[in-house]
Design an enzyme around this catalytic site. Sequence first.
Site, short mmCIF file in Angstrom:
data_model
loop_
_atom_site.label_atom_id
_atom_site.label_comp_id
_atom_site.label_asym_id
_atom_site.label_seq_id
_atom_site.Cartn_x
_atom_site.Cartn_y
_atom_site.Cartn_z
N ASP A 1 4.93 18.97 -24.55
CA ASP A 1 4.88 17.94 -23.35
C ASP A 1 6.17 18.28 -22.51
OD1 ASP A 1 6.81 15.81 -22.32
OD2 ASP A 1 5.75 14.13 -24.06
N ALA B 1 1.48 17.91 -14.38
CA ALA B 1 1.08 17.11 -14.55
C ALA B 1 2.68 15.88 -14.56
CB ALA B 1 2.09 17.30 -16.37
N LEU C 1 3.48 11.32 -14.62
CA LEU C 1 3.10 9.72 -15.09
C LEU C 1 3.22 9.62 -13.49
CD1 LEU C 1 3.07 7.45 -16.87
CD2 LEU C 1 5.50 7.25 -16.76
N TYR D 1 8.50 7.98 2.93
CA TYR D 1 8.47 7.48 1.95
C TYR D 1 8.51 6.26 1.34
CZ TYR D 1 10.13 7.39 -2.48
OH TYR D 1 11.22 6.45 -4.22
#
Length: 132
Positions: A51, A72, A74, A130
Amino acid sequence: MRVLITGATGFIGSHLLEVFTDHGWDVRAFVRSDRPNGVIDGLGLERALGDVRDKESLKSALKGCDAVVHAAALVGEWGAPKDFYDINVKGMSNLIEAAEETGVKRIVDISSTSVHGYEGFDRDTEDLPYRK
């Protein structure tokens, strides 16, 4: 040349596995679970369990690698801010430190505009402001 691909079971990561193996690279897939996966299993790739929140698992996965492609993350509009921070920010920091400690010379970070709240656009550039 051996490359570790994080996020190997995700959309981008799984396609990277195919591209790198098609070009003759020795690929190791960084995954959080040893569950069967059609792409990884079909390509006969080595798995490294871990992880991005666990620097030691990254160090173990990076041993013997020349490069890492970091996919990787989220993403999404819902979830605990701490999880987004721990995975996306601290995970990247862990990867950089682990690469430095294991002698990996190259990190390629893959991302998308969805990490900034933009999804579904087809002409995004680095100049897109942004979105808070």
